[in-house]
Design an enzyme around this catalytic site. Structure first.
Site, short mmCIF file in Angstrom:
data_model
loop_
_atom_site.label_atom_id
_atom_site.label_comp_id
_atom_site.label_asym_id
_atom_site.label_seq_id
_atom_site.Cartn_x
_atom_site.Cartn_y
_atom_site.Cartn_z
CB SER A 1 66.42 -69.06 33.17
OG SER A 1 66.74 -67.84 32.55
CE LYS A 2 58.82 -70.07 33.37
NZ LYS A 2 57.60 -69.85 34.10
NE ARG A 3 67.17 -62.19 32.08
CZ ARG A 3 68.47 -62.45 32.24
NH1 ARG A 3 68.86 -63.21 33.21
NH2 ARG A 3 69.34 -61.93 31.43
#
Length: 465
Positions: free
Chosen positions: A240-242
């Site tokens: 994910s973007k995290r």
RNA sequence: GGUCCCAUCGUCUAGUGGUUAGGACGUCAGCCUUUCACGCUGAAGACACGGGUUCGAGCCCCGUUGGGAUCACCA
């Protein structure tokens, strides 16, 4: 037969790290086998596709230095051709018209779900006579898939994977509005582009069976499939973007070198014995699909960072100066003049040993290009507390007449002063470093003074007293 | 839930029936050293579990557990 591969991203966002690896593997595979690496933009979803995303993907590939052959193929532009194939399949009896409404299909799925049966199209219109078609309904065209037997994919990575045809339903080829679905488009484009190998993420493995059925219905040669495992985040969950599903431009902005990113991505899911540092030329020579593992791997920023440090240390000083100068201007408000550039080049060997990425390199380089007294960080401030500034003044006087202005002479002078004052060398050197660089950490102090030159060294020392 | 795939140190991996299970990153300790790095030395750290097959299993088979992918008139 010459190898032809393709990278086929949907332009719905940036080129993320997983896509970058897929592109890298395709590229390496073709370089290794001396084939063609084609690019296809899968832009048939008009709502989610954008020109910005196309540009971002192209920029990402260029930054990674993964050049493609010929012009990119835009899938949307091939619509008429895709529809033509669907109709040819209809003529040949490999497809049929289905008049089910979306509501009916939803109901079908709900019912199957409630009864805990597999969720798939039940073939309502498969053998029904078209004369029974309800008026005013635009039909879709569905694949008339084999109902018995099995479909086998001999995957270069996954091995032989078999699925019972009874598990596969009759997928939609052409929508009610006459536009092709992705499943049809991919097959037609891969065939038309002459792709011999389809190397993509293993999230497409399940699709491969149905796509194979289309290939077979058309009597086309099946490409060789290679479904490579996906990249997960550090916590094992989907990227994910995290934790890393950033665009490759984000890695560029974090100060990574493209060759470091390539080396890291290569080693993620592919191995060649104990080799870790692998040049691109070496990778081309060694790369093949049998070295690709079958399990998903996790993205590890620490290892990428380490690799980047390695490549940074082995990069030519002049190239690093070119990369750092714009960063100094943008992020450090320091426009580099000729003299600054010369100092940077002279100091780069010492600087690059101490940085893991270009941003850090730039930050550590600022003191070379900013004249006069340096702003002090907290630790430098502490180093200059007490009687340290008095030492600075004495040292400045010593340096004023020091000959020659070399590392050795400078070191001798500082050592002598430390002995005379009966303090350890560090006690004398650290305040000098603080005054000269504004920091408690830097390349060799004597190297710094030599590169700065006598006038600038004295100016900085006296500026702190 | 159906189907498919996967399973060696925290992470990336080597290993294809007989190894003290190797390497790299990370971690810890030490050396080097004017600082910070680099470099060097060393340490801790893994075959998910249970059954088979075999003289012998991380490697082969079955099951369990765990993870992932996918099940649209999205791509």
């Amino acid at each position: 037969m010459s190898v032809v591969t393709r990278f086929a991203p949907s332009p719905t966002g940036f080129l993320h790290i997983g896509g970058a690896r897929t592109a890298l593997f395709n590229w390496l595979f073709t370089q290794h086998h001396g084939g063609k690496f084609l690019l296809r933009i899968e832009d048939t979803d008009r709502k989610r596709s954008s020109q910005e995303a196309v540009d971002a993907i192209l920029d990402g590939l260029r930054w990674l230095e993964l050049g493609w052959d010929g012009e990119p193929v835009y899938q949307f532009a091939q619509q008429a051709r895709h529809a033509e194939v669907a109709h040819a399949m209809l003529e040949a009896g490999h497809a049929y018209r289905c008049y089910c409404s979306p509501d009916e299909l939803t109901a079908m799925r709900e019912k199957a779900k409630a009864e805990k049966r597999p969720i798939r199209y039940d073939g309502t219109w498969r053998d029904r006579d078209p004369s029974q078609a309800p008026a005013g309904v635009d039909p879709v065209i569905r694949l008339k898939a084999p109902q018995d037997g099995e479909t086998v994919i001999d995957d270069l990575v996954q091995g032989r994977v078999t699925v019972q045809n009874a598990e596969l339903d009759d997928m939609v080829l052409l929508r009610a509005d006459g536009t092709p679905t992705y499943m049809l488009s991919v097959v037609v484009d891969d065939h038309d582009m002459g792709c011999t190998h389809v190397i993509r993420g293993d999230d497409h493995l399940n699709n491969a069976f149905r796509q194979a059925q289309v290939f077979m219905a058309m009597g086309w040669d099946l490409p060789v499939f290679a479904h490579i495992p996906l990249i997960h985040g550090a916590d094992g969950a989907k990227l994910s973007k995290r934790h890393g599903a950033l665009g490759v431009d984000a890695y560029r902005d974090m100060g990574f070198l493209p060759e470091a990113v390539r080396n890291y991505l290569l080693r993620l899911g592919w191995g060649h014995g104990d080799d870790e540092i692998i040049s691109t030329a070496q990778a081309i020579e060694w790369f093949d699909m049998d070295g690709v593992g079958r399990s998903a791997s996790r993205f590890d920023m620490a290892k990428l960072t380490n690799l980047n440090g390695h490549y940074l240390r082995n990069t030519d000083d002049a190239r690093l100066v070119d990369l750092v100068v714009p960063l100094l201007a943008d992020a450090h408000d320091s426009v580099v003049d000729e003299a600054g550039r010369a100092r940077l080049l002279a100091g780069m060997a010492g600087l690059k040993e101490r940085a893991k990425d270009l941003n850090e390199l730039a930050a550590n380089s600022v003191f070379y290009v900013r004249d006069g007294a340096q702003p002090l960080n907290d630790k430098a401030e502490k180093l200059l507390a007490g009687d340290a500034r008095a030492h600075l003044a004495n040292m400045a006087n010593t340096f004023a007449t020091l000959e020659p202005w070399t590392d050795d002479a400078l070191e001798a002078a500082v050592r002598e002063a430390a002995e005379a004052a009966d303090v350890k060398l560090g006690k004398m050197a650290q305040p000098l470093r603080a005054a000269l660089t504004g920091s408690n950490a830097s390349p060799s102090l004597f190297e710094v003074m030599r590169i700065l030159g006598r006038d600038e060294t004295l100016a900085r020392l006296r500026g702190q007293t």
